[in-house]
Design an enzyme around this catalytic site. Structure first.
Site, PDB file in Angstrom:
ATOM      1  N   PHE A  39      -6.993  19.287  17.457  1.00 50.15           N
ATOM      2  CA  PHE A  39      -5.952  19.205  16.430  1.00 50.15           C
ATOM      3  C   PHE A  39      -5.344  20.592  16.318  1.00 50.15           C
ATOM      4  O   PHE A  39      -6.027  21.546  15.933  1.00 50.15           O
ATOM      5  CB  PHE A  39      -6.601  18.773  15.113  1.00 50.15           C
ATOM      6  CG  PHE A  39      -5.685  18.677  13.919  1.00 50.15           C
ATOM      7  CD1 PHE A  39      -4.966  17.527  13.674  1.00 50.15           C
ATOM      8  CD2 PHE A  39      -5.590  19.728  13.010  1.00 50.15           C
ATOM      9  CE1 PHE A  39      -4.157  17.420  12.545  1.00 50.15           C
ATOM     10  CE2 PHE A  39      -4.792  19.631  11.886  1.00 50.15           C
ATOM     11  CZ  PHE A  39      -4.068  18.468  11.653  1.00 50.15           C
ATOM     12  N   LEU A  52      -2.690  22.834  14.621  1.00 45.61           N
ATOM     13  CA  LEU A  52      -1.752  23.031  13.530  1.00 45.61           C
ATOM     14  C   LEU A  52      -1.610  24.502  13.141  1.00 45.61           C
ATOM     15  O   LEU A  52      -0.507  25.029  13.043  1.00 45.61           O
ATOM     16  CB  LEU A  52      -2.197  22.212  12.307  1.00 45.61           C
ATOM     17  CG  LEU A  52      -1.377  22.345  11.026  1.00 45.61           C
ATOM     18  CD1 LEU A  52       0.056  21.883  11.255  1.00 45.61           C
ATOM     19  CD2 LEU A  52      -2.022  21.558   9.889  1.00 45.61           C
ATOM     20  N   GLY A  91      -1.170  29.390   7.782  1.00 45.31           N
ATOM     21  CA  GLY A  91      -2.496  28.846   7.554  1.00 45.31           C
ATOM     22  C   GLY A  91      -2.421  27.675   6.596  1.00 45.31           C
ATOM     23  O   GLY A  91      -2.123  26.554   6.982  1.00 45.31           O
ATOM     24  N   GLU A 134      -9.794  23.016   7.382  1.00 47.74           N
ATOM     25  CA  GLU A 134      -9.282  21.684   7.019  1.00 47.74           C
ATOM     26  C   GLU A 134      -8.884  21.612   5.546  1.00 47.74           C
ATOM     27  O   GLU A 134      -9.139  20.636   4.852  1.00 47.74           O
ATOM     28  CB  GLU A 134     -10.299  20.598   7.378  1.00 47.74           C
ATOM     29  CG  GLU A 134     -10.505  20.460   8.879  1.00 47.74           C
ATOM     30  CD  GLU A 134     -11.302  19.240   9.266  1.00 47.74           C
ATOM     31  OE1 GLU A 134     -11.201  18.224   8.552  1.00 47.74           O
ATOM     32  OE2 GLU A 134     -11.996  19.293  10.287  1.00 47.74           O
ATOM     33  N   ASN A 191     -10.895  25.337   0.019  1.00 44.99           N
ATOM     34  CA  ASN A 191     -11.256  24.763  -1.273  1.00 44.99           C
ATOM     35  C   ASN A 191     -10.292  25.197  -2.371  1.00 44.99           C
ATOM     36  O   ASN A 191     -10.019  24.446  -3.311  1.00 44.99           O
ATOM     37  CB  ASN A 191     -12.683  25.156  -1.640  1.00 44.99           C
ATOM     38  CG  ASN A 191     -13.710  24.388  -0.820  1.00 44.99           C
ATOM     39  OD1 ASN A 191     -13.364  23.676   0.121  1.00 44.99           O
ATOM     40  ND2 ASN A 191     -14.976  24.529  -1.175  1.00 44.99           N
TER      41      ASN A 191
END
Length: 618
Positions: free
Chosen positions: A181, A183, A189, A427, A430
């Site tokens: 993946f 990106l 970011g 991913e 937080n």
């Protein structure tokens, strides 16, 4: 008479101060003038409504056949990770041993959710969660290699691929061709919309020419098939604008190259590398999800896979707790076993509580997804945030219980702690996910308030809405509004906690409404307030989830029912006890303190570090 004043005051405040809200691209609406409805517990929480549909009862989504499949799959996977995979060796060599990779391919571990007819195992989300939990208990580095391949690498093809794309590529990613993946970029970011990689349609119109680079790509040096995101020119309202588009890119297209593996803090055995694209010809039939829809594709891929991280980290925590508990039962100090000291007991109990919540979240979200729920994105984000924070605390405490032994490489816990650190970053950090939860929920709440605002423009035609909403707010303001009763949905032992949950939901709804009125669209700049709302959201949702799971255990008379009731009750007491103070701070009771901290942080950044001198002034 007093109630009438409250009604008029509330209505006037809403009419005069409510302004358009921050628009979160990740949340859809049913139309410009429609109030969006949802069964999501978390979304409704922001309206002060307790919606139990997706929480109570705890999901039971596996058929007898699916359970049988798991009974056949779990033991060999457990044996493989115990007898074949060597996590210490993988970490030391910063690569996965070939024997391990071949064994994983043979087990079908790289195609768990690909349909059987395309070479995969065809597992549901809940079945996937169970196997991922096994991996997380043994080797997170291997888990990242597997997850980067299927949880995000080719997940877009599963979700958005045409029948032709699925037939062509899913048969390959289940047959020893790795996926990735792609990106993140050097200057992009968390702000995924700012990517610079570009794809321009060739003069012949049959292909796009792709140029750019990506960084920190898991499987970046090994992937043959990649989901790549790039800016593309799109015609909109008579003008050409850039919009992100997703592409399926093969290394074999030419012009694709990779940098050396990154030297990382943890998950060392997983390949992480930069990937470069130089005049890569990508056939137009490899556009994934439509031109200009790349942001939607990316967010759906990430949202769809987040529950897997919670499942993996539930396994990590369970393994760490087992190691700590065994040590506490065996180790003698001061002529007593460690387990005889209440401080150690408290640590173990709190560790188990965090693991129980993490595991409950993972299977709640996967169960909702398998049941066909469409609004699970906030819950999935919460599961990732909570799991990654909890796992760090649990493993850290396990090391503390083992003492000096826990600090040694031989126990493996220092490797696990290093591996864990990335989970709070990748991913979706937080920090960003907390803002995502708060802003998406606020937008959902705001849609109902904007309807009331519109009603004031033609009050004669909307008297019913105005007075119904006004009366509801007035009753809530003076403490007369009825609260949702979910006592019948939980075990008798948990009804007190269920009452506290309902009260917290009502209190939360009032705080959100006050935040909307106070800040309007400016709330997007109030990250401290948003973080407080997110913290309260997580505490309320996790409490509901464990009350549901423990009630299921009691209803089914499971052997662990008593322990589950204790864990759920203890967590709800702890988590719901934090809600009031968090909401008080969000309402502005500590505004001066928050402003002072913000100003202090700005000075630290502009001056390049700590503001105070060494006490010796040297």
């Amino acid at each position: 008479m007093k109630s009438a004043k409250v009604i008029l005051g509330a209505n006037r405040c809403l009419q005069n101060k409510l302004v358009p809200l921050y628009s979160c691209r990740a949340a859809s609406t049913a139309g410009k003038d429609a109030v969006r409805q949802s069964d999501s517990f978390t979304l409704n929480l922001f309206r002060g409504q307790l919606q139990p549909a997706q929480v109570f009862p705890y999901p039971e989504v596996l058929s007898a056949d699916q359970k049988q499949v798991l009974q056949e799959l779990v033991p060999p996977v457990e044996r493989f990770f115990s007898e074949v995979n060597d996590p210490a060796r993988n970490d030391q060599d910063a690569s996965i041993e070939p024997e391990t990779l071949n064994g994983l391919w043979d087990l079908g571990a790289f195609g768990l959710q690909v349909p059987c007819e395309l070479g995969g195992l065809g597992l549901s989300n809940t079945q996937y969660a169970r196997l991922v939990e096994v991996v997380g208990a043994h080797d997170l580095g291997v888990g990242i290699t597997l997850g980067a391949h299927q949880s995000i690498g080719f997940k877009g093809i599963l979700l958005f691929g045409t029948p032709e794309q699925k037939q062509k590529y899913l048969t390959r990613v289940t047959n020893r061709e790795y996926a990735a993946f792609c990106l993140t970029e050097p200057a992009s970011g968390s702000d995924a919309g700012s990517i610079k990689t570009r794809a321009v349609l060739s003069p012949c119109g049959t292909k796009y020419i792709l140029n750019g680079s990506k960084i920190w790509i898991s499987n970046g040096g090994t992937a043959e098939i990649m989901t790549v995101f790039a800016q593309t020119p799109v015609e909109k309202d008579g003008q050409t604008v850039d919009k992100v588009t997703a592409f399926i890119v093969e290394r074999a297209f030419g012009g694709v190259s990779s940098g050396p593996p990154e030297n990382k803090m943890g998950i060392k055995c997983s390949n992480t590398a930069e990937v470069y694209y130089e005049d890569v010809p990508v056939p137009i039939e490899n556009v994934l999800g439509g031109v200009g829809n790349g942001f939607k594709v990316a967010m759906n891929i990430l949202n769809n896979g987040r529950f897997g991280m919670a499942a993996a980290l539930a396994g990590t925590q369970r393994a760490a707790i087992r190691q700590a508990a065994e040590h506490a039962a065996a180790r003698t100090q001061f002529k007593r076993k460690l387990m005889d000291f209440t401080a150690i007991r408290d640590k173990l109990a709190h560790m188990c509580m965090l693991q129980y919540v993490t595991e409950s979240l993972a299977y709640m979200v996967s169960g909702n997804m398998d049941a066909g729920c469409s609004d699970y994105h906030l819950e999935a984000a919460i599961s990732k945030v909570f799991a990654s924070d909890a796992a760090w605390l649990v493993v850290d405490e396990a090391i503390q219980i083992l003492g000096g032994m826990g600090y040694m490489k031989a126990t493996g816990l220092e490797r696990v702690l290093r591996d864990l650190r990335i989970f709070r970053i990748f991913e979706g950090t937080n920090d960003i996910l907390r803002l995502f939860v708060a802003l998406t929920g606020i937008q959902f709440a705001g849609s109902s308030l904007k309807e009331l605002q519109r009603a004031f423009k033609n009050p004669a035609a909307h008297l019913s809405l105005i007075f119904t909403e006004g009366a509801r707010r007035a009753q809530r303001a003076v403490g007369l509004a009825p609260r949702a009763d979910i006592g019948s949905l939980v075990a008798p032992e948990l009804r007190g906690a269920a009452g506290e949950l309902a009260a917290a939901v009502d209190q939360f709804g009032q705080a959100v409404e006050g935040t909307l009125v106070k800040y309007g669209k400016g709330v997007v700049e109030e990250q401290q307030v948003l973080n407080l709302l997110a913290a309260a959201t997580i505490d309320i949702y996790t409490s509901a989830v464990v009350l549901s799971r423990a009630s299921r255990a009691a209803r089914l008379a499971l052997p662990t029912a008593q322990e589950e009731l204790q864990l759920a009750s203890a967590w709800a007491r702890e988590a719901l006890g934090r809600v009031g103070p968090a909401l008080a701070a969000a309402r502005g009771e500590h505004d001066a303190h928050r402003r002072a901290l913000s100003e202090l942080g700005l000075r630290i950044a502009t001056r390049g570090g700590q503001l105070s001198l060494n006490p010796l002034n040297l």
